[in-house]
Write an enzyme that holds these catalytic residues in place. Structure first.
Site, short mmCIF file in Angstrom:
data_model
loop_
_atom_site.label_atom_id
_atom_site.label_comp_id
_atom_site.label_asym_id
_atom_site.label_seq_id
_atom_site.Cartn_x
_atom_site.Cartn_y
_atom_site.Cartn_z
CB SER A 191 -0.87 0.03 1.26
OG SER A 191 -0.09 0.34 2.39
CG ASP A 192 1.43 5.91 -1.25
OD1 ASP A 192 2.32 6.03 -0.38
OD2 ASP A 192 1.30 6.73 -2.19
CD1 TRP A 193 4.98 5.41 4.76
CD2 TRP A 193 4.79 4.27 2.85
NE1 TRP A 193 6.10 4.60 4.61
CE2 TRP A 193 6.01 3.89 3.47
CE3 TRP A 193 4.45 3.64 1.64
CZ2 TRP A 193 6.90 2.97 2.91
CZ3 TRP A 193 5.32 2.72 1.09
CH2 TRP A 193 6.52 2.39 1.72
#
Ligand code: NOJ
Length: 843
Positions: free
Chosen positions: A277-279
């Site tokens: 995932s992106d952060w």
């Protein structure tokens, strides 16, 4: 209506065609379950075998640890998974950025992705990737968080376009593939991001204005023919990881969208690596795992929140049977397969830098201020990469205008160098964190897509040295507003070189009121007025632009006193040396535009949605395939400078187009079923073995896999239909192999043409091949191939492009496959998208 995997309607796989046809207004992203498990094909066999063995020997908690980050600033890297102490296996270290190592020292700051693209040179794409990969390897990084194909560059004001390559999917696709090969050849896992449709910064995440991130709404055909294309190339190149994006796609979050992750990426494109995932882009627990997410970053639900969607919650979900073992095993196996595929088992050195402090000593768990020890070993990883940085920066500088032989400069008696953008940032090149200011010469944008400069050669420094060598009288002014100083400096000079810039970056930093995306397409810091002032005073005004993309140049490009205009993009640490090479003819310009320069902002037909009118904001990609040059062409809009255009100090001639038809045989849709989902090892279902060991010291806010509460049991479960099924699943007609059906990459035609250097100096020409697919709904032309030919005066060479089945096809929503239409297909070859002297019909 918001659809998440847990709330979506459940439909049978067989009805995908009609669903996909309908999903063009954003109100629906069809569910696709179960999440495809790895099969280990296409060059992944060995890695898969090693990963199976490794994962088979892990406990439940150890498997969970591989999938979940330890939380923000829990360890040295921007992202760190949990470790496996029993095996002495350090957690996986993921680090930005796509142009070099973020938050480190003694590393290189490479030219941006957009600059790399502007070289149109596959050799340089790969060398840049490899050099960056070697630097990451030397610092003990497992995953480099790049390259970028999302944003693709739909809107010119998009803040992060420069991190990627070009709004053209073929140019971006080639650049992605070569960069990935370069990084992974260095023994580091590449991460293609941000998957997908992450085309603007405004409202990419829930914030004070909106409760939900924007939804990029698009149809199935545009998805395949435009935005998915470079990701298909990435998968085909063997990319080890893919980062899913913050935004929603057709109103389902990128990091839990079962259609984009399960259906498109893991099934159709046959992606074998892991999705991270992106952060903090994850918004659910089990639901995101079932929708195809394999690793969550940074691991905590929000920045330093101390809680997590996975970690202990995933442990509980496996123990109470909500999460099937096969899905967890697949997550862990995908992660470890990527690790083995690039040879991390032999390439790995301990992480020897720390993102959160430049001091030699500090905390190994910075968020908790725990574990004081040596954290930075100051390993110099630059090797001789400065040379490559200089070469790429020079080879990416586009010469847009050159009259009266203004360039190259030949030992002029005197020159004036004007503009803040030619000069050093008085605070030093790294004085603003993540480059979040625009002071001094611009050599990279801002945000997470940055690296610290080891040094930054400003144009003023290099040009002054050149002047000293030539005995040229040199004057310079750095104040963009002090016109009287500028006028004085210009007096009696042979040439005035004026520098100006335009900056952008990532949404978490606002610079001068620009929240990531640019507010306008004009130059920053009085740049337009400065250029106009110099041009009004000096008959030999040479303009150099450092910009993150197109700016409006129409006003000054035709000014008779402006004799030359160059775009140098974001050239990285060797900026000044590279522009000096070009201005003095030590390097003949060869770069070509990787985007269109419109005459006014409206020319692109699309723009950033700054002010949402709905929550989630609805970004309707109604223009379909028609972005950048395709939109200009379709609407008869004359640009200032077209896509693919760029001048040289020599001239080239095109002749002798030949088309050879190949016979690869008919296209067969992929058929059959997968194997059943495998599991590796056994799970110990004894809850007490999943609790914190007695006396365990938990670091504050650190994410652990241990159970924190009793495992809830016997609750009503309402997961999407099929999501827990590990039985054999049908393959997709367009799938079956890395990047889709392998026959998509069959060569259908080989097109050749002769290119001759007809001028007086050696040069590099970038011949381009465009194709008309022929239907009234198709763009006028689309790029399909390019090369870089190095030619001495009078020398000729052959330009060759192999056109594949995919190149000739359109996506057919009904059959969910690529189809070559009956419309006549024409190829065009030439020097830019609007300078195509050769053409021929494909029989
Ligand atoms: C958010 C950015 O979108 C992504 O590109 C980056 O890799 C992560 N933050 C980690 O810094």
């Amino acid at each position: 209506m918001l659809f998440s995997p847990s709330t979506s309607l459940v439909l049978l796989a067989g009805s995908f065609a009609s669903l996909a046809a309908a999903q063009n207004d954003g109100d629906f992203s069809p569910p696709s379950y179960p999440s495809p498990w790895m099969r280990g094909g296409n060059g992944w066999q060995d890695a898969y075998a090693k990963a199976q063995e490794f994962v088979g020997g892990l406990t439940l908690l150890e498997k969970i640890n591989l999938t979940t980050g330890v939380g923000w600033e829990g360890e040295a890297c921007v992202g760190n998974t949990g470790s496996i102490p029993r095996l002495n296996f350090a957690g996986i270290c993921l680090q930005d950025s796509p142009l070099g190592i973020r938050f480190a020292d003694l590393n290189s700051a490479f030219p941006s992705g957009m600059n790399a693209a502007a070289t149109w040179t596959t050799r340089l794409f790969k060398s840049r990737g490899n050099a960056m990969g070697m630097e990451h390897r030397g610092k003990g990084i497992d995953v480099q968080l790049g390259p970028v194909a999302g944003p693709l560059g739909r809107v010119p004001a998009g803040g992060r376009n420069w991190e990627g390559f070009s709004p053209d999917p073929v140019l971006t696709g080639v650049a992605m593939a070569e960069t990935i090969k370069g990084i992974q050849d260095a023994g580091v896992v590449a991460c293609a991001k941000h998957y997908i449709m992450n085309e603007q910064e405004h409202n990419r995440e829930p914030n004070g204005t909106v409760k939900f991130a924007y939804s990029a709404n698009l149809d199935d055909k545009t998805m395949h023919e435009l935005y998915l294309w470079p990701f298909a190339d990435s998968v085909r190149a063997g990319v080890g990881s893919i980062m899913c994006s913050y935004n929603q796609i057709n109103n389902s979050y990128g990091s839990q969208n079962s259609y984009t992750l399960n259906y498109l990426l893991k099934n159709e494109l046959d992606f074998q690596g892991f999705v991270v995932s992106d952060w903090w882009a994850q918004h659910t627990g089990v639901a995101s795992a079932l929708a195809g997410l394999d690793m969550t970053m940074a691991g905590d639900q929000n920045l330093a929140s101390g809680n997590t969607w996975w970690g202990s919650n995933l442990t509980a979900a496996v123990l109470n049977g909500t999460m099937p073992q096969w899905r967890l095993d697949d997550m862990a196996t995908r992660i470890m397969s990527a690790y083995f595929k690039v040879g991390r088992d032999t390439a790995r050195v301990p992480t020897n830098f720390n993102s959160w402090s430049s001091e030699t000593f500090g905390y190994i768990h910075p968020q908790a201020n725990e574990g004081y020890q040596q954290i930075n070993y100051h390993v110099n990883v630059q090797a001789d990469h400065a040379r490559l940085c200089r070469e790429i920066a020079g080879a990416s500088t586009v010469l847009l205008k050159n009259v009266n032989n203004a360039l190259p400069l030949k030992k002029p008696k005197s020159i004036a160098v004007i503009g803040e953008d030619a000069h050093d940032n008085p605070g030093g090149p790294n004085s603003c964190g993540d480059r979040g200011c625009n002071r001094g010469t611009l050599a990279m944008g801002w945000g997470s897509g940055t690296a610290n400069f080891p040094y930054l050669i400003a144009p003023n420094t290099a040009l002054k040295e050149q002047a000293a060598r030539d005995g040229t009288k040199y004057s310079n002014v750095s104040d963009n507003y002090d016109f009287s100083a500028v006028t004085a400096a210009l007096q009696g000079t042979d040439a005035a070189i004026v520098f100006a810039n335009a900056d952008s970056g990532e949404a978490y930093i606002s610079v001068d009121g620009n929240t990531g995306d640019r507010n306008n397409l004009t130059l920053w810091g009085n740049g337009d007025a400065l250029i106009a002032h110099v041009a009004s005073q000096h008959p030999n005004t040479i303009v150099v632009l450092h910009t993150v993309g197109a700016v409006i140049v129409e006003e000054f490009k035709n000014h008779p006193n402006i004799t030359a205009l160059l775009w140098a993009g974001l050239p990285g640490q060797e900026s000044g040396n590279a522009i000096t090479d070009i201005l003095y003819g030590k390097r003949n310009p060869s770069a070509k535009n990787v985007f269109t320069w419109g005459k006014k902002r409206e020319d692109w037909g699309v723009d950033v949605v700054y002010t949402p009118t709905a929550d989630p904001p609805q970004l309707n990609f109604k223009e379909g395939n028609f972005i950048d040059y395709r939109y200009f062409d379709a609407n008869g809009i004359e640009p200032s400078y077209e896509f693919g255009f760029g001048l040289s100090y020599t001239t080239f001639e095109y002749s002798d187009l030949k088309i050879q038809k190949m016979s690869p045989g008919p296209y067969e849709p992929t058929k059959g079923m997968t194997k059943a989902a495998p599991t590796f090892g056994t799970i110990d279902f004894n809850e007490s073995n999943a609790e914190f060991p007695p006396g365990f010291h938990a670091v504050n806010k650190y994410i652990y896999p241990y159970l924190s509460d009793d495992v809830p049991r016997d609750q009503v479960q309402n997961w999407p239909e099929g999501s827990l099924e590990g039985t054999p699943q049908p393959k997709l007609p367009a799938g079956g192999s890395a990047g889709g059906n392998r026959q998509l990459y069959d060569v259908m035609y080989v097109v050749t043409a002769t290119v001759k250097n007809t001028g007086g100096v050696k040069g590099v020409e970038i011949p381009q091949l465009y194709l008309s697919l022929g239907a009234p709904t198709d763009p006028r032309i689309v790029l399909r191939g390019f090369d870089d030919l190095i030619l001495d005066p009078n020398e000729s060479a052959t330009f060759e492009v192999k056109l594949t089945r995919r190149d000739l096809s359109n996506w057919d929503t009904a059959s969910q496959n690529w189809v070559v239409s009956n419309y006549p297909k024409t190829v065009y070859v030439g020097a830019s998208s609007r300078d195509l002297p050769l053409s021929g019909t494909l029989a």
